[in-house]
Design a protein around this motif. Sequence first.
Motif, PDB file in Angstrom:
ATOM      1  N   CYS A  54      40.414  40.116  38.649  1.00 18.27           N
ATOM      2  CA  CYS A  54      40.496  41.220  39.606  1.00 18.27           C
ATOM      3  C   CYS A  54      39.302  42.172  39.510  1.00 18.27           C
ATOM      4  CB  CYS A  54      41.791  41.998  39.402  1.00 18.27           C
ATOM      5  SG  CYS A  54      43.256  40.972  39.695  1.00 18.27           S
ATOM      6  N   HIS A  55      38.887  42.495  38.288  1.00 16.36           N
ATOM      7  CA  HIS A  55      37.838  43.502  38.115  1.00 16.36           C
ATOM      8  C   HIS A  55      36.424  42.940  38.213  1.00 16.36           C
ATOM      9  CE1 HIS A  55      40.421  46.950  37.366  1.00 16.36           C
ATOM     10  NE2 HIS A  55      41.195  46.154  36.646  1.00 16.36           N
ATOM     11  N   GLY A  61      35.170  45.685  40.351  1.00 15.31           N
ATOM     12  CA  GLY A  61      36.400  45.571  41.133  1.00 15.31           C
ATOM     13  C   GLY A  61      36.316  44.476  42.180  1.00 15.31           C
ATOM     14  N   ASP A  62      35.423  43.512  41.959  1.00 15.73           N
ATOM     15  CA  ASP A  62      35.171  42.475  42.966  1.00 15.73           C
ATOM     16  C   ASP A  62      35.433  41.067  42.429  1.00 15.73           C
ATOM     17  OD1 ASP A  62      33.101  42.312  41.161  1.00 15.73           O
ATOM     18  OD2 ASP A  62      31.510  42.437  42.633  1.00 15.73           O
ATOM     19  N   GLY A  63      36.425  40.927  41.565  1.00 16.71           N
ATOM     20  CA  GLY A  63      36.759  39.618  41.005  1.00 16.71           C
ATOM     21  C   GLY A  63      37.297  38.677  42.075  1.00 16.71           C
ATOM     22  N   PRO A  64      37.393  37.377  41.765  1.00  7.46           N
ATOM     23  CA  PRO A  64      37.813  36.388  42.753  1.00  7.46           C
ATOM     24  C   PRO A  64      39.201  36.639  43.352  1.00  7.46           C
ATOM     25  CG  PRO A  64      37.562  35.379  40.566  1.00  7.46           C
ATOM     26  CD  PRO A  64      37.039  36.771  40.482  1.00  7.46           C
ATOM     27  N   LYS A  65      40.087  37.327  42.630  1.00  5.57           N
ATOM     28  CA  LYS A  65      41.425  37.609  43.164  1.00  5.57           C
ATOM     29  C   LYS A  65      41.548  39.005  43.774  1.00  5.57           C
ATOM     30  CE  LYS A  65      43.946  34.371  40.259  1.00  5.57           C
ATOM     31  NZ  LYS A  65      44.950  34.216  39.195  1.00  5.57           N
ATOM     32  N   ASP A  70      46.771  44.500  47.243  1.00  8.95           N
ATOM     33  CA  ASP A  70      47.003  45.610  48.174  1.00  8.95           C
ATOM     34  C   ASP A  70      46.029  46.750  47.923  1.00  8.95           C
ATOM     35  OD1 ASP A  70      49.159  44.196  49.159  1.00  8.95           O
ATOM     36  OD2 ASP A  70      50.609  45.208  47.877  1.00  8.95           O
ATOM     37  N   LYS A  71      45.672  46.947  46.649  1.00 14.25           N
ATOM     38  CA  LYS A  71      44.748  48.021  46.246  1.00 14.25           C
ATOM     39  C   LYS A  71      43.506  47.399  45.661  1.00 14.25           C
ATOM     40  CE  LYS A  71      47.970  51.475  44.604  1.00 14.25           C
ATOM     41  NZ  LYS A  71      48.700  51.778  43.410  1.00 14.25           N
ATOM     42  N   SER A  72      42.365  48.025  45.895  1.00 15.17           N
ATOM     43  CA  SER A  72      41.131  47.541  45.279  1.00 15.17           C
ATOM     44  C   SER A  72      41.156  47.886  43.799  1.00 15.17           C
ATOM     45  CB  SER A  72      39.912  48.222  45.906  1.00 15.17           C
ATOM     46  OG  SER A  72      39.806  47.838  47.246  1.00 15.17           O
ATOM     47  N   PRO A  73      40.775  46.930  42.947  1.00 12.13           N
ATOM     48  CA  PRO A  73      40.708  47.239  41.514  1.00 12.13           C
ATOM     49  C   PRO A  73      39.649  48.310  41.222  1.00 12.13           C
ATOM     50  CG  PRO A  73      40.687  44.868  41.878  1.00 12.13           C
ATOM     51  CD  PRO A  73      40.508  45.525  43.220  1.00 12.13           C
ATOM     52  N   PRO A  99      48.866  46.848  41.423  1.00 17.00           N
ATOM     53  CA  PRO A  99      49.115  45.451  41.064  1.00 17.00           C
ATOM     54  C   PRO A  99      48.679  45.073  39.636  1.00 17.00           C
ATOM     55  CG  PRO A  99      47.117  45.588  42.379  1.00 17.00           C
ATOM     56  CD  PRO A  99      47.671  46.990  42.277  1.00 17.00           C
ATOM     57  N   MET A 100      48.167  46.004  38.859  1.00 13.89           N
ATOM     58  CA  MET A 100      47.723  45.667  37.505  1.00 13.89           C
ATOM     59  C   MET A 100      48.914  45.613  36.556  1.00 13.89           C
ATOM     60  SD  MET A 100      44.853  47.510  35.119  1.00 13.89           S
ATOM     61  CE  MET A 100      45.794  48.417  33.906  1.00 13.89           C
TER      62      MET A 100
END
Length: 126
Positions: A54-55, A61-65, A70-73, A99-100
């Motif tokens: 995610c991170h 904050g631009d990981g593959p998932k 719903d929220k940007s990491p 979502p973390m």
Amino acid sequence: GAFTGTLTILFAFAPQSKGWIAPPAAAKVNNPVPADAKSIEAGKILYTKNCYDCHGKKGKGDGPKSGDLDKSPQDFTKEDFQKQTDGTLFWKITEGRKPMPSAKKELTEEQRWQVINYVRTLGKKS
């Protein structure tokens, strides 16, 4: 009484990392793990396994998932993230917030501190 309730509401809306605020006692906790090369390397391995999806590789904050959420990491390279205390970051990693997920079961306390030592390096200008 009503007075303390008002203070709580005012404090809850204080601008700090989009309103996710650690309790003051948690924020004051010092990192017991020295930020040495060994700890940072251990933190990087744990980060890659547990946080990267995610991170992202560089903590932006631009990981593959990240696109599935719903929220940007959080972007770990930004000053508003880096100026949070280690205790605050430890509390957030421990508790989690959708979502973390909470890292309580996944990472030991020492491992959570190692991840913090690693993400601190992401905010440094190279």
